[in-house]
Design a protein around this motif. Structure first.
Motif, PDB file in Angstrom:
ATOM      1  N   PHE A   1       0.845  -1.167   0.092  1.00 28.57           N
ATOM      2  CA  PHE A   1       0.170  -0.160  -0.045  1.00 28.57           C
ATOM      3  C   PHE A   1       0.882   1.199  -0.071  1.00 28.57           C
ATOM      4  N   ASP A   2       0.461   2.248  -0.711  1.00 24.56           N
ATOM      5  CA  ASP A   2       1.103   3.505  -0.678  1.00 24.56           C
ATOM      6  C   ASP A   2       0.035   4.780  -0.267  1.00 24.56           C
ATOM      7  N   ASN A   3       0.729   5.648   0.776  1.00 25.07           N
ATOM      8  CA  ASN A   3      -0.220   6.700   1.265  1.00 25.07           C
ATOM      9  C   ASN A   3       0.399   8.055   1.022  1.00 25.07           C
ATOM     10  N   SER A   4      -0.307   8.868   0.673  1.00 30.14           N
ATOM     11  CA  SER A   4      -0.037  10.194   0.338  1.00 30.14           C
ATOM     12  C   SER A   4      -1.020  11.102   0.856  1.00 30.14           C
ATOM     13  N   GLY A   5      -0.782  12.481   0.690  1.00 30.79           N
ATOM     14  CA  GLY A   5      -1.846  13.253   1.293  1.00 30.79           C
ATOM     15  C   GLY A   5      -1.451  14.917   1.411  1.00 30.79           C
ATOM     16  N   ALA A   6      -2.149  15.704   1.923  1.00 26.86           N
ATOM     17  CA  ALA A   6      -1.843  17.149   2.311  1.00 26.86           C
ATOM     18  C   ALA A   6      -2.505  17.702   3.256  1.00 26.86           C
ATOM     19  N   ARG A   7      -2.045  18.723   3.841  1.00 25.40           N
ATOM     20  CA  ARG A   7      -2.967  19.195   4.903  1.00 25.40           C
ATOM     21  C   ARG A   7      -3.106  20.630   4.700  1.00 25.40           C
ATOM     22  N   TYR A   8      -4.275  21.293   5.221  1.00 27.43           N
ATOM     23  CA  TYR A   8      -4.711  22.649   5.077  1.00 27.43           C
ATOM     24  C   TYR A   8      -4.830  23.557   6.099  1.00 27.43           C
ATOM     25  N   ALA A   9      -5.168  24.806   5.948  1.00 29.19           N
ATOM     26  CA  ALA A   9      -5.281  25.799   7.123  1.00 29.19           C
ATOM     27  C   ALA A   9      -6.414  25.428   8.054  1.00 29.19           C
ATOM     28  N   ASN A  10      -6.223  25.563   9.318  1.00 33.41           N
ATOM     29  CA  ASN A  10      -7.089  25.126  10.433  1.00 33.41           C
ATOM     30  C   ASN A  10      -8.138  26.252  10.538  1.00 33.41           C
ATOM     31  N   GLY A  11      -9.280  25.761  10.917  1.00 31.06           N
ATOM     32  CA  GLY A  11     -10.363  26.645  11.511  1.00 31.06           C
ATOM     33  C   GLY A  11     -11.042  26.097  12.784  1.00 31.06           C
ATOM     34  N   ILE A  12     -11.950  26.603  13.279  1.00 32.20           N
ATOM     35  CA  ILE A  12     -12.671  26.323  14.482  1.00 32.20           C
ATOM     36  C   ILE A  12     -13.878  26.279  14.304  1.00 32.20           C
ATOM     37  N   SER A  13     -14.572  24.924  14.970  1.00 31.66           N
ATOM     38  CA  SER A  13     -15.896  24.551  14.915  1.00 31.66           C
ATOM     39  C   SER A  13     -16.398  24.117  16.232  1.00 31.66           C
ATOM     40  N   ASN A  14     -17.488  23.824  16.416  1.00 32.20           N
ATOM     41  CA  ASN A  14     -18.090  23.450  17.829  1.00 32.20           C
ATOM     42  C   ASN A  14     -19.032  22.245  17.777  1.00 32.20           C
ATOM     43  N   LEU A  15     -18.999  21.118  18.489  1.00 32.33           N
ATOM     44  CA  LEU A  15     -19.487  20.086  18.585  1.00 32.33           C
ATOM     45  C   LEU A  15     -21.104  20.211  18.764  1.00 32.33           C
ATOM     46  N   TYR A  16     -21.684  21.192  19.247  1.00 29.94           N
ATOM     47  CA  TYR A  16     -22.852  21.395  19.842  1.00 29.94           C
ATOM     48  C   TYR A  16     -23.587  22.265  18.733  1.00 29.94           C
ATOM     49  N   ASP A  17     -22.779  23.224  18.030  1.00 33.47           N
ATOM     50  CA  ASP A  17     -23.263  24.287  17.245  1.00 33.47           C
ATOM     51  C   ASP A  17     -22.313  24.192  15.861  1.00 33.47           C
ATOM     52  N   PRO A  18     -22.317  23.273  15.209  1.00 37.36           N
ATOM     53  CA  PRO A  18     -21.033  23.288  14.078  1.00 37.36           C
ATOM     54  C   PRO A  18     -21.181  24.537  13.197  1.00 37.36           C
ATOM     55  N   LEU A  19     -19.998  24.912  12.661  1.00 39.33           N
ATOM     56  CA  LEU A  19     -19.895  26.118  11.850  1.00 39.33           C
ATOM     57  C   LEU A  19     -19.335  25.732  10.386  1.00 39.33           C
ATOM     58  N   ALA A  20     -20.183  26.048   9.358  1.00 41.59           N
ATOM     59  CA  ALA A  20     -19.663  25.642   7.899  1.00 41.59           C
ATOM     60  C   ALA A  20     -18.668  26.608   7.627  1.00 41.59           C
ATOM     61  N   LEU A  21     -17.490  25.898   7.442  1.00 42.95           N
ATOM     62  CA  LEU A  21     -16.417  26.698   7.094  1.00 42.95           C
ATOM     63  C   LEU A  21     -16.103  26.521   5.396  1.00 42.95           C
TER      64      LEU A  21
END
Length: 798
Positions: A473-493
């Motif tokens: 198996f081969d794994n690859s990927g990339a990461r992006y800038a962070n944001g903030i959300s909430n378990l009880y009141d999720p924010l759509a980023l």
């Protein structure tokens, strides 16, 4: 990201093939009765010969055990009809065969043959042959036989393990869509990932079980990695405890138990069925099942299953689309049996649910307060698997058989996701988007031989097996800038833009190989069965990444095994087993600071004892067990580390059958004491293991209403005890219960068989944390329950 993908090319080809088969091969002219078939039954005790023949013929045989005690049979070899074969085995015994209903027979003394007052005995023998699921227990929900790897298929009363085999009938009636729906019947098994998530994962006896450790006709790693559709399945065998002797090394190290899936085969009677499917809040689709036998004496068989279902789920902005096509071919020759299965499965999920991790010191959230999907709308999971398996058996003589199987799978997986780790009691978490791609290639093979012979009064079934499993198996990927959300009141980023950091690609090759020898000795007219065996195992792992030192392991170990069954009577079996296994080491997940680190292989051990009681129409298994294995944990720096051992010991009760006419029961309970031992500096010694409830219980009941012919009502209750999320036992998820209700109605409509089904899962719409399982130290552990879900289907037989 959320557009609906088109049908995959292989799925289209297989679907067309199935439809052409249905249109091009007429249903008339196919034999409804079982034809003459080839049988190889070695000489030995009459009881063993009848058991084997009944199993291979797929019929039941009721008799008084005293009739066959001490008698022997010369066996048989060649082509026979069912009654003709029985009569050949009984020749010179003074016993005669008496039909007792469709597919059922009994034995009488010749003097009793014409006695109308003779009462048929209630004891039933069902054999252990390769009947392919036709040998079902009373009620039709459980099969008597299950696959035990190199030991072949055995009747559950002659098995030194706790094993339950669920039939196609119960899966269809419960409208099971994936393996998670099927295992919901078993008290020792729990699902540890959200039903609308990226993948399915399970816990057996408190230890993790991965889909890649689910066998397909005895071959590991052939079935799809992330989810397995049930429309292709004839039978699901659930074996509790390590099975290293039986099937070799499990690719991902599952030791609490194993699952084997048997593919569908064409039956003697033609099959043409279409099932319309619906699941709330808007998942519609259909399933076609076509089977035919043809050629001289119906030796050639073909079975096609195709399914497609897509639509919105009960969760916000979540859509699931699944499709699968599987074509099965088989040949039943005089001495040769061959089969080939090829299939393709695809599963796409928009906004897949994630497990919920908690930072240290954060209290466990109230699941009732989580009202919305906290996964971002732009996240997705795309999984495609193409797989196949070729199997064959050849009878060298009446007492020798050789067999072999090869399997392969290619998987392509693409995810855009983010972990959910709650940082404080108000539910705040950081959204860290990550793209992840994985490609898998699996090749696996097994060859073996089996011999039946006797040394004096002792019978032997000798098995030799050589297994090899290769996965790259081969794994690859990339990461992006962070944001903030909430378990009880999720924010759509906003959807991610340019990656902030590419992941280091990794390439891993694993080779698991083993050689096993086992002998099952039978004593006292087969009332005592002793299995002695050992498997020499080798684990080779080579993992590489640019700029990093290769991780290489090459470990060997010999794992002994012992199994004992004492049939004290036809109704009661006592059993004992001891198993050891060598398991490939864990790989640190992508969420860990030491992601993709490969740990060294480790050993596990199990000891188990139990009793099985068969009343003919109702059966119970009671077992006690203990399993020891090394454990892992995630340290304060988010590194996965090996630390100490986990000891799981407990008691299991399994119930199934039809205790009253028209009333079926399926369920049981497990009491589990899962303890951490030998942890570093003893800091967690004596604490309960993560994700291991003290009590699991299931009870499912079906009732055929006598006042309305064809109408069946069903109900099921599932209970899971409280579970800890952390090794320190500071974060605990409460116990929960789920209730399901259902009904089905079978009728004739326009001369066709029609079955209508409707059910509701989680009828009270209760929110709870279904699992606190943290598989091998990963950070995201709490699994949120599925909301109330309606399932409706209609099956028409043509």
């Amino acid at each position: 990201m959320s557009s609906t993908p088109k049908l995959r090319p292989l799925s289209v080809q297989l679907l067309r093939a199935g439809l052409l088969l249905a249109l091009g091969l007429p249903g008339t002219g196919w034999a409804e009765d079982a034809p003459r078939r080839s049988y190889q039954v070695p000489a030995g005790s009459l009881s063993a010969a009848l058991t084997r023949f009944a199993g291979e013929a797929g019929v039941s045989l009721s008799l008084d055990p005293q009739l066959v005690a001490g008698r022997s049979s010369a066996g048989l070899s060649g082509e026979f009809a069912v009654e003709e074969g029985f009569n050949a085995l009984l020749r010179g015994s003074g016993l005669v065969l008496q039909p007792a209903g469709r597919g059922s027979y009994t034995l009488l003394r010749e003097a009793e043959q014409d006695d109308p007052a003779h009462v048929l005995p209630s004891t039933t023998i069902n054999g252990q042959g390769a009947g392919g699921g036709s040998d079902v227990y009373a009620g039709g929900q459980v099969a008597r036989r299950g696959k035990l790897g190199m030991l072949g298929e055995r009747d559950y009363m002659e098995t030194p393990f706790n094993m339950t085999s669920y039939t196609r009938e119960v899966l269809q009636n419960q409208q099971a869509r994936t393996l998670a729906d099927a295992v919901a019947n078993d008290p020792s098994v729990r699902t540890t990932n959200p039903s609308g998530g990226r993948f399915e994962q399970f816990s057996v006896r408190g230890f993790s079980l991965y889909n890649s450790d689910v066998a397909y006709g005895g071959l590991y790693g052939v079935l799809p990695t992330y989810s397995i559709d049930m429309e292709m399945v004839e039978r699901v065998d659930i074996l509790k405890g390590p099975g290293a002797l039986l099937g070799g090394l499990a690719p991902n190290g599952s030791v609490g138990g194993g699952v084997n899936i048997e593919p569908k085969r064409a039956t003697d009677a033609p099959i043409t069925e279409f099932t319309a499917l619906y699941a709330s809040a808007g998942q519609g689709g259909g399933h076609v099942d076509i089977g035919r036998r043809f050629g001289p004496e119906q030796r050639f068989g073909l079975r096609f299953n195709g399914v497609r279902q897509a639509g919105d789920t009960e969760w916000d902005h979540q859509r699931v689309e699944r499709e699968a096509s599987v074509l099965g071919l088989d040949l039943r020759g005089e001495r040769t049996r061959l089969s080939l299965d090829v299939g393709h499965q695809a599963r796409d999920v928009d906004a897949p649910m994630e497990r919920v991790g908690l930072a240290a010191g954060v209290k466990v959230p109230d699941a009732e307060d989580v009202q919305h999907n906290f996964a971002q709308p732009w996240t997705y999971s795309r999984a495609k698997d193409t797989f196949g398996a070729l199997r064959g058996e050849y009878d060298l003589s009446d007492s020798w058989m050789v067999y072999g199987a090869v399997g392969a799978r290619k998987g392509d997986y693409d995810f855009l996701r983010h972990a959910v780790v709650v940082a404080n009691d108000s539910g705040r978490f950081t959204v860290s988007p990550r793209a992840f791609q994985r490609e898998e290639e699996v090749r696996t093979a097994t060859i073996g031989a089996r011999s039946w012979f006797s040394t004096g009064a002792v019978g032997h079934t000798l098995n030799v097996s050589l297994n090899r499993f290769d996965m790259t198996f081969d794994n690859s990927g990339a990461r992006y800038a962070n944001g903030i959300s909430n378990l009880y009141d999720p924010l759509a980023l906003a959807p991610p833009g340019t990656p902030t950091q590419p992941d280091t690609p990794t390439h891993t090759e694993s080779v698991l190989s083993s050689l096993a020898v086992a002998d099952t000795l039978s004593f006292a007219d087969d009332s005592v069965l002793l299995t002695l065996g050992a498997r020499l195992q080798r684990v080779e792992v080579d993992s590489s990444a640019p700029g990093e030192a290769d991780q290489v392991y090459d470990e060997r170990a010999t794992s002994p095994a012992l199994g004992l069954v004492w049939r004290t009577s036809e109704r009661l079996s006592l059993y004992f087993n001891y198993m050891e296994g060598l398991t490939q080491g864990q790989v640190a997940p992508e969420t860990a600071a030491n992601a993709n680190k490969v740990f060294a292989p480790y050993r596990s051990k199990q000891v188990e004892a139990g009793a099985k009681y068969d009343l003919g129409s109702f059966s119970a298994t009671l077992s006690v067990f203990r399993i020891d294995k090394p454990s892992y944990y995630t340290d304060a720096q988010n590194n996965l580390r090996a630390d100490g051992e986990q000891r799981n010991q407990g008691v299991e009760l399994n119930l199934f059958g039809e205790p009253l006419a028209g009333v079926r029961v399926l369920g049981g309970a497990m009491l589990l004491d899962a303890e951490q031992t030998r942890t570093a500096d003893g800091r967690f010694d004596g604490n309960r293991a993560i994700g291991a409830p003290i009590v699991n219980a299931n009870l499912g009941v079906e009732w055929d209403l006598p006042v309305v012919q064809g109408l069946t009502l069903s109900a099921r209750a599932i209970h899971t005890g409280s579970q800890y999320l952390d090794a320190a036992n500071q974060q605990k998820a409460d116990a929960w219960q789920r209730y399901d209700l259902g009904a089905r109605y079978a009728l004739k409509l326009g001369g066709k068989d029609v079955t209508l089904r409707a059910s509701v899962e989680n009828v009270l719409d209760t929110a709870y944390w279904a699992s606190a399982n943290v598989p091998e130290g990963t950070a995201t552990g709490l699994t949120l329950s599925t909301p109330r879900t309606w399932l409706v289907s209609a099956t028409v037989g043509f």
